[in-house]
Design a protein around this motif. Sequence first.
Motif, PDB file in Angstrom:
ATOM      1  N   VAL C  89      53.405  61.953  88.881  1.00 12.87           N
ATOM      2  CA  VAL C  89      53.373  63.416  88.933  1.00 12.87           C
ATOM      3  C   VAL C  89      52.263  63.883  89.876  1.00 12.87           C
ATOM      4  O   VAL C  89      52.424  64.851  90.626  1.00 12.87           O
ATOM      5  N   ILE C  90      51.159  63.141  89.881  1.00 13.06           N
ATOM      6  CA  ILE C  90      50.071  63.508  90.785  1.00 13.06           C
ATOM      7  C   ILE C  90      50.516  63.268  92.226  1.00 13.06           C
ATOM      8  O   ILE C  90      50.274  64.075  93.121  1.00 13.06           O
ATOM      9  N   LYS C  91      51.205  62.135  92.416  1.00 15.85           N
ATOM     10  CA  LYS C  91      51.645  61.816  93.758  1.00 15.85           C
ATOM     11  C   LYS C  91      52.621  62.872  94.265  1.00 15.85           C
ATOM     12  O   LYS C  91      52.597  63.251  95.433  1.00 15.85           O
ATOM     13  N   ALA C  92      53.458  63.369  93.348  1.00 16.48           N
ATOM     14  CA  ALA C  92      54.461  64.351  93.772  1.00 16.48           C
ATOM     15  C   ALA C  92      53.870  65.739  93.949  1.00 16.48           C
ATOM     16  O   ALA C  92      54.300  66.498  94.802  1.00 16.48           O
ATOM     17  N   ARG C  93      52.899  66.078  93.134  1.00 12.82           N
ATOM     18  CA  ARG C  93      52.443  67.469  93.138  1.00 12.82           C
ATOM     19  C   ARG C  93      50.967  67.647  93.490  1.00 12.82           C
ATOM     20  O   ARG C  93      50.417  68.716  93.253  1.00 12.82           O
ATOM     21  N   TRP C  94      50.316  66.615  94.029  1.00 14.37           N
ATOM     22  CA  TRP C  94      48.870  66.730  94.248  1.00 14.37           C
ATOM     23  C   TRP C  94      48.537  67.917  95.131  1.00 14.37           C
ATOM     24  O   TRP C  94      47.525  68.591  94.959  1.00 14.37           O
ATOM     25  N   HIS C  95      49.434  68.194  96.100  1.00 12.70           N
ATOM     26  CA  HIS C  95      49.103  69.277  97.032  1.00 12.70           C
ATOM     27  C   HIS C  95      49.039  70.617  96.324  1.00 12.70           C
ATOM     28  O   HIS C  95      48.278  71.492  96.711  1.00 12.70           O
ATOM     29  N   GLN C  96      49.838  70.779  95.240  1.00 15.48           N
ATOM     30  CA  GLN C  96      49.747  72.051  94.514  1.00 15.48           C
ATOM     31  C   GLN C  96      48.448  72.143  93.737  1.00 15.48           C
ATOM     32  O   GLN C  96      47.909  73.230  93.543  1.00 15.48           O
ATOM     33  N   TYR C  97      47.950  71.010  93.273  1.00 18.63           N
ATOM     34  CA  TYR C  97      46.674  71.035  92.571  1.00 18.63           C
ATOM     35  C   TYR C  97      45.541  71.385  93.521  1.00 18.63           C
ATOM     36  O   TYR C  97      44.553  71.981  93.125  1.00 18.63           O
ATOM     37  N   ILE C  98      45.669  70.983  94.777  1.00 15.80           N
ATOM     38  CA  ILE C  98      44.595  71.261  95.721  1.00 15.80           C
ATOM     39  C   ILE C  98      44.767  72.634  96.357  1.00 15.80           C
ATOM     40  O   ILE C  98      43.834  73.429  96.422  1.00 15.80           O
ATOM     41  N   PHE C  99      45.976  72.916  96.837  1.00 18.03           N
ATOM     42  CA  PHE C  99      46.155  74.121  97.648  1.00 18.03           C
ATOM     43  C   PHE C  99      46.985  75.202  96.973  1.00 18.03           C
ATOM     44  O   PHE C  99      47.193  76.256  97.559  1.00 18.03           O
ATOM     45  N   GLY C 100      47.509  74.986  95.786  1.00 16.28           N
ATOM     46  CA  GLY C 100      48.419  75.959  95.191  1.00 16.28           C
ATOM     47  C   GLY C 100      49.704  76.018  95.989  1.00 16.28           C
ATOM     48  O   GLY C 100      50.234  74.990  96.393  1.00 16.28           O
ATOM     49  N   CYS C 114      36.973  74.874 104.878  1.00 14.57           N
ATOM     50  CA  CYS C 114      36.070  74.120 104.011  1.00 14.57           C
ATOM     51  C   CYS C 114      35.064  73.343 104.854  1.00 14.57           C
ATOM     52  O   CYS C 114      33.871  73.318 104.550  1.00 14.57           O
ATOM     53  N   GLY C 115      35.548  72.720 105.941  1.00 16.37           N
ATOM     54  CA  GLY C 115      34.640  71.994 106.821  1.00 16.37           C
ATOM     55  C   GLY C 115      33.579  72.916 107.398  1.00 16.37           C
ATOM     56  O   GLY C 115      32.389  72.608 107.391  1.00 16.37           O
ATOM     57  N   LEU C 116      34.030  74.072 107.883  1.00 18.73           N
ATOM     58  CA  LEU C 116      33.077  75.019 108.480  1.00 18.73           C
ATOM     59  C   LEU C 116      32.082  75.526 107.448  1.00 18.73           C
ATOM     60  O   LEU C 116      30.954  75.876 107.781  1.00 18.73           O
ATOM     61  N   LEU C 117      32.537  75.572 106.168  1.00 15.71           N
ATOM     62  CA  LEU C 117      31.614  76.013 105.123  1.00 15.71           C
ATOM     63  C   LEU C 117      30.383  75.118 105.091  1.00 15.71           C
ATOM     64  O   LEU C 117      29.248  75.591 105.016  1.00 15.71           O
ATOM     65  N   PHE C 118      30.614  73.801 105.208  1.00 18.40           N
ATOM     66  CA  PHE C 118      29.475  72.892 105.175  1.00 18.40           C
ATOM     67  C   PHE C 118      28.624  73.039 106.430  1.00 18.40           C
ATOM     68  O   PHE C 118      27.401  72.958 106.369  1.00 18.40           O
ATOM     69  N   VAL C 119      29.301  73.265 107.571  1.00 20.29           N
ATOM     70  CA  VAL C 119      28.534  73.484 108.794  1.00 20.29           C
ATOM     71  C   VAL C 119      27.677  74.741 108.649  1.00 20.29           C
ATOM     72  O   VAL C 119      26.509  74.777 109.015  1.00 20.29           O
ATOM     73  N   ALA C 120      28.272  75.792 108.052  1.00 21.00           N
ATOM     74  CA  ALA C 120      27.548  77.042 107.888  1.00 21.00           C
ATOM     75  C   ALA C 120      26.409  76.884 106.897  1.00 21.00           C
ATOM     76  O   ALA C 120      25.376  77.537 107.011  1.00 21.00           O
ATOM     77  N   LEU C 121      26.602  75.993 105.925  1.00 15.12           N
ATOM     78  CA  LEU C 121      25.551  75.780 104.934  1.00 15.12           C
ATOM     79  C   LEU C 121      24.404  74.949 105.491  1.00 15.12           C
ATOM     80  O   LEU C 121      23.272  75.082 105.048  1.00 15.12           O
ATOM     81  N   SER C 122      24.722  74.085 106.481  1.00 16.47           N
ATOM     82  CA  SER C 122      23.721  73.105 106.901  1.00 16.47           C
ATOM     83  C   SER C 122      22.409  73.734 107.390  1.00 16.47           C
ATOM     84  O   SER C 122      21.347  73.249 107.005  1.00 16.47           O
ATOM     85  N   PRO C 123      22.442  74.820 108.190  1.00 15.31           N
ATOM     86  CA  PRO C 123      21.143  75.361 108.584  1.00 15.31           C
ATOM     87  C   PRO C 123      20.401  75.995 107.406  1.00 15.31           C
ATOM     88  O   PRO C 123      19.166  76.087 107.430  1.00 15.31           O
ATOM     89  N   VAL C 124      21.132  76.448 106.392  1.00 20.95           N
ATOM     90  CA  VAL C 124      20.469  77.024 105.228  1.00 20.95           C
ATOM     91  C   VAL C 124      19.768  75.920 104.437  1.00 20.95           C
ATOM     92  O   VAL C 124      18.654  76.086 103.953  1.00 20.95           O
ATOM     93  N   LEU C 393      41.881  77.984  95.158  1.00 21.55           N
ATOM     94  CA  LEU C 393      41.578  79.246  94.480  1.00 21.55           C
ATOM     95  C   LEU C 393      40.216  79.168  93.790  1.00 21.55           C
ATOM     96  O   LEU C 393      39.394  80.084  93.902  1.00 21.55           O
ATOM     97  N   ALA C 394      39.971  78.049  93.091  1.00 20.10           N
ATOM     98  CA  ALA C 394      38.706  77.914  92.375  1.00 20.10           C
ATOM     99  C   ALA C 394      37.538  77.989  93.340  1.00 20.10           C
ATOM    100  O   ALA C 394      36.532  78.657  93.071  1.00 20.10           O
ATOM    101  N   ILE C 395      37.664  77.313  94.494  1.00 21.52           N
ATOM    102  CA  ILE C 395      36.554  77.299  95.444  1.00 21.52           C
ATOM    103  C   ILE C 395      36.391  78.671  96.091  1.00 21.52           C
ATOM    104  O   ILE C 395      35.273  79.170  96.245  1.00 21.52           O
ATOM    105  N   VAL C 396      37.517  79.316  96.446  1.00 26.10           N
ATOM    106  CA  VAL C 396      37.414  80.640  97.061  1.00 26.10           C
ATOM    107  C   VAL C 396      36.719  81.610  96.107  1.00 26.10           C
ATOM    108  O   VAL C 396      35.768  82.302  96.481  1.00 26.10           O
ATOM    109  N   ILE C 397      37.172  81.628  94.847  1.00 28.47           N
ATOM    110  CA  ILE C 397      36.553  82.547  93.885  1.00 28.47           C
ATOM    111  C   ILE C 397      35.083  82.183  93.682  1.00 28.47           C
ATOM    112  O   ILE C 397      34.206  83.035  93.738  1.00 28.47           O
ATOM    113  N   GLY C 398      34.821  80.901  93.461  1.00 32.77           N
ATOM    114  CA  GLY C 398      33.454  80.475  93.184  1.00 32.77           C
ATOM    115  C   GLY C 398      32.500  80.780  94.322  1.00 32.77           C
ATOM    116  O   GLY C 398      31.469  81.424  94.122  1.00 32.77           O
TER     117      GLY C 398
END
Lengths: 441, 338, 598
Positions: C89-100, C114-124, C393-398
């Motif tokens: 089930v994870i193999k079939a639906r993992w993308h929905q768990y990650i991206f909805g 997400c990648g750019l988020l870390f780049v943006a965080l790095s100077p902070v 969704l969780a990361i965007v909201i958080g």
Amino acid sequence: MALASEAPKEGFRLSMLIYDTRFRSITIQVVVLILFLLMVGWLLDNTIQNLAAKGKDINFGFLWVRAGYDIEQQLIPYTNDSTHGRAVIIGLLNTLLVAFIGCVLATVIGIFVGVLRLSHNWLISRLMTVYVEAFRNVPLLLWIILVFVVTSETQPAPNDFKVTQAMVDSWQTEDTSDDIYPAAQKMLFGTVALTNRGSYVATPMLDRPLGGTQIGSVPINYSVLATLAVIIGSVLANRALLRRAKAIQEDTGDRPTTWWQSLLILFAPTILLLVAMGFHLQLPAFAADENGVSKGFNFQGGILVQHSFTALTLALALYTGAFIAEIVRAGIMAISRGQSEAAFALGLRPGRTMNLIILPQALRVIIPPLISQYLNLTKNTSLGIAVSYLDLRGTLGGITLNQTGRELECMLLMMLIYLTISLLISALMNVYNNAVKLKER
Amino acid sequence: MNKSALLGALAASTLIAGFASAGTLDDVKARGELICGSNTGLTGFGMPDANGTWVGFDVALCRAVAAAVLGDPTKVKFVPTTGETRFTALASGEVDVLVRNSTWTYSRDVDLKLDFVAVNYYDGQGFMVKKDLGVSSAKELDGATVCIQTGTTTELNLADFFKFNNISYTPVTVQDDSEAQRQYLAGACDTYTTDASGLAAARATMADPENHIILPEIISKEPLGPVVRHGDSQWGDVVRWTFYSLLIAEEKGITKANIEEVAASSTDPEVRRLLGLEGDMGKMLGLDNGAFKAAIMAGGNYGEIFEANIGSATPIGLARGLNALWTQGGLQYAPPFR
Amino acid sequence: MSDSFIRTEMLPPQEPPLRESGVVKWLRENLFSGPLNTVLTLLGLYVVVSLVWMAFPWWWHGVWNATSLSECRAIVASEGATDGACWAVIKARWHQYIFGFYPQDLYWRPVLACGLLFVALSPVLYWNDRKAAIMTGITGVLAALAMLALSTPILVEIVTIVLMAALFAVAWFRPKLLIWVTLAYPFAALFLLWGGQVWTYLSAILAVVVGIGFGLLYGKLRSAGPNTLYAAIVAIGGAIVAATLIGYIDTISTGFLKTLSSANSFYPGLGENAGLLGKSLGALVSAVIWVVAMLVWALIAVMRVVSGVLDLNLSMVADFPFASLLSLGGILAAIGIFNAARSRAAGIGILGGLLAIGAYGMFVHPWLVKTMTGIAPVGLASVNSDQFGGFLLAIVIGVTAITASLPLGILLALGRRSDMFLVKRLSVGFIEFIRGVPLITLLFTASLLLAYFLPPGTNFDLILRVIILASLFSAAYLAEVIRGGLAALPRGQYEAADALGLDYWQAQRLIIMPQALKISIPGIVSTFIGLFKDTTLVSFIGLLDPLRGVTQSVRADINWKGIYWEPYIFVGVIFFLICFGMSRYSMYLERKLKTDHR
């Protein structure tokens, strides 16, 4: 933007309201007040307009209307003929019950784990670390669901406790080797039956109860009151006894033997009262016909503790316990080594060092974060929604809201109640905190 | 000072809310998208598939409405709603129409200020028990533990039924359908009660359907149908007649496959009116004349939608029963299209 | 002392203690050092062994390749086992768990965001440090690999690699420049996640630039003439805004007066059959609402009288908003110009900047976006927020909520420590209210009640509403964390700042906040972890959170009906990795920032 340092020889100017620190705070507060009132007015106005547009009003009358739904766990009598208002109270009591038991359990778990994490036993301290990290870093919701599934999936169904005709027949033959028994048995001398739909616990019953009355719609049971009164009386008497023993010890240096008197004072009156009232336990059991074959779907008699309650309480206690463990550990580690070394130098044993030196000091560090954990736990009881535990949110913010469609009233009332509980807890705990606080001169 | 100006400027760049106008139909047209309140996931009736496309019996009605109004059945946004949030989402204008197997009751219609415009599924509440429990009637369930979903009419019906028959029960309230089934299968309750369609669907998908029976008693009437806001009759008419057009299509034998053929050849005046070949029926409602044709083409007629999503050919395997056309002994009856 | 005992011969030497080393010693010291410890060890061993005993067969017989739960069960049965995990089930639906339900061909966009988020965080995180470059580099490689795994179009892949390489170069050679990436990141992330015309986002950046530029302009004007002109423009703009506000107050007041004078519906009615308690409760609620209403009404009445007097004085027409516009505008203009000549206050600059943004947003922005879209439509396919789900969704909201709540939290903390009675009380009231109610009630407020509190017809995205409420929620918690940091500072720091002649904001900015925030970092991170875990609660209002929301929709699929443990374990493990990583990082940061030696 440095302040001008000219001498204040001029009179009042309008600009001083902004630039003079003496007047600026007044200006700011007036502006804030106006903005705040405007915002309140804006919100109220919007609400009134929206209500008018939907043809609704603000009316709490629904609280006195028949609810029509059932609640499985009720601490005071409730039927589906009771009002929504009573359903709210049932929900509130359920919330408080989980919160109270959860807090007690969490404290016990937290202290144990916190101390064990500092243990020199490699395996135990590692296991405790795993427990703490696992619970702290995974959403509480998941734990509630998992604990619920574990409690309901691993226990036998009530049917497995049933005695069937075949079993009775097998017992009647001489040969005991072919006897068959129910797949599951009750525990603790038949007082507790763990099933997959809840735990059945023996009910305390009285043959000669003292009766009771009702104040409003709240039933008052004299038997319970009398028992409580006797217990409190015994505890007070015991304290008097201990005080006297201490006085003798201070006078003469010899402490009289008190343990058997203590035991007698503590337990004898209560036991006598209970015996007088005809106390006995009603064991959970299936109704049976004359041959002993079980009938019915469920255990009769006994109190059913729903798994939703057990799971919610347990998950909350384990989750919060992990946080409390960290608090306890930090509290103990905050006491400098010199304190315990000094205690050892005075010749105190490790146990007494802990009791008399470390813990009283650590408590001061521990109490404030502990209060906020209790508050968190109380608020987190609202997650009972995940296992459909009918707490305040389940009744007032769930079924009642749904059946009456009065979301504004229900939500506001619910927030008000939660807020009151939270403020009460923090007020009570602050009183305690002030009592144990380091008295500084 | 420079930094404070910067902070102030950042604080000012906030979002501005949009304002909705009077009629839902105009809103939907202006938006170019229908917003449909749906279930968070109910097998056969409304759920997202592996690609996130919503499918199901209720969903198909939404798509038909979108096809009628916008000419494109894919221009629908599905907003999953829970038992608690559904009516508020509708009342606050968050969704245009709610198609989420909601029961039409007096108080919802009158007190909650909603309009139930049609009944797309006639249902009733039933009980499912395990065969080895040895129960053959709901009236034998005295003392049983019953799993129910919260936030629905079922818990009220249940309380009424047991009270009326003067027998007792222990309720186990459960948040959603799949959880209720899990509890029932695990033996946490003796019987599971919900709409008969849900029971049939649940039973059909179990590993051992032969060991479960659905008791004969239907203890309530559950007319399920699309809901719109009170006071927007035009929009209500759009949804209502879109649904009826699907019924009429079935009655007249118009299917997704043969619709072009029928349109070209039919001489039946009602069919010609329905397909927009005669009269200005669509225009009267503020739609195109071909709107109902588009609605039928979206997912087929009522019978086709039923068979494709919940009918006997699907794993859910529901029989038409009450939902057969009135000509076949059912209750589905569309007023004349003239 | 008499010589009672004198030893004449030495005692025989004792056996040396057993030389212990290696495993035995370790075992004895760490596991079996006493009876209690032995019991504990045995108990612990028993628990571990029994857990493994229980779960191992289930893990061992895990099925990875199947299309439905029943197929899984068949495979497990064919292996002769009774129970096995169905990871298929994870193999079939993992993308929905990650991206909805984010469109599958656009997965590269959240990944890049997400990648750019870390780049943006790095100077902070690593200011002016090569570590930022290392972080950028690692993020870039990971993002490129993730895209490769998600079968991203080759062009996008190349662009991403080039972009990340460029960012790495910048970070390596000119680390300070990365802060611009941080500043631009919110716009970039919104653009990547939601899509749409690039001009909308560029214009929004331009609005901020214009606002700041206009705000800064004020201090740069050397002579009095242009400054006065500037102040006059600002005053007129301010007057227009104020007049609009007053016009609105007029509408409110009319409504209020009407309600108070006529309608009974305003009182919280309690029905005929309310008991004594209910009646008195109703009376209490009515009284509270009355008091608030009267205060608002009184305020409005005062304003009416004031503006009425002004009306008379200026002998204007009875058109209230217009009259108040002119009268108030006049007053403001007078004050503005009066002060502009003699003081170099930031207030006018700020006001000017705000007004410039407002004017830009109202007049220039729509025109610019429309024109540029007409000329050169450049953009990404837009994605509705109802397609967001799972960890996305969780990361965007958080992340959004914690970022938005940081400034608000600081203000609330300062407000709570303020000397101003009203400011303090309001801050305390807000913080205690938010902290006193469960998050779930706030989420229900977002979903059920916000429609009541906003102007009729207002309706915006549920996710945005949730983000706003989550921001308020975490702001209250952050305020307490930061207040703790402020309280931990020695009083001498405040006094030293005063002694240097710094004003309030200078002292906060230069002395207090840097230290207080540093102390608060662990608390801020744990607030974030808490918020991130709490994003799972959005499933109760119908959003697709990874834990319940997605799982529910997966289980509605007839193939996976009845699946239980596997999705929860999968989601739980991901949550654990993220939260555990963050908490470890905060501990590291705490140690690194600890400059005092105790």
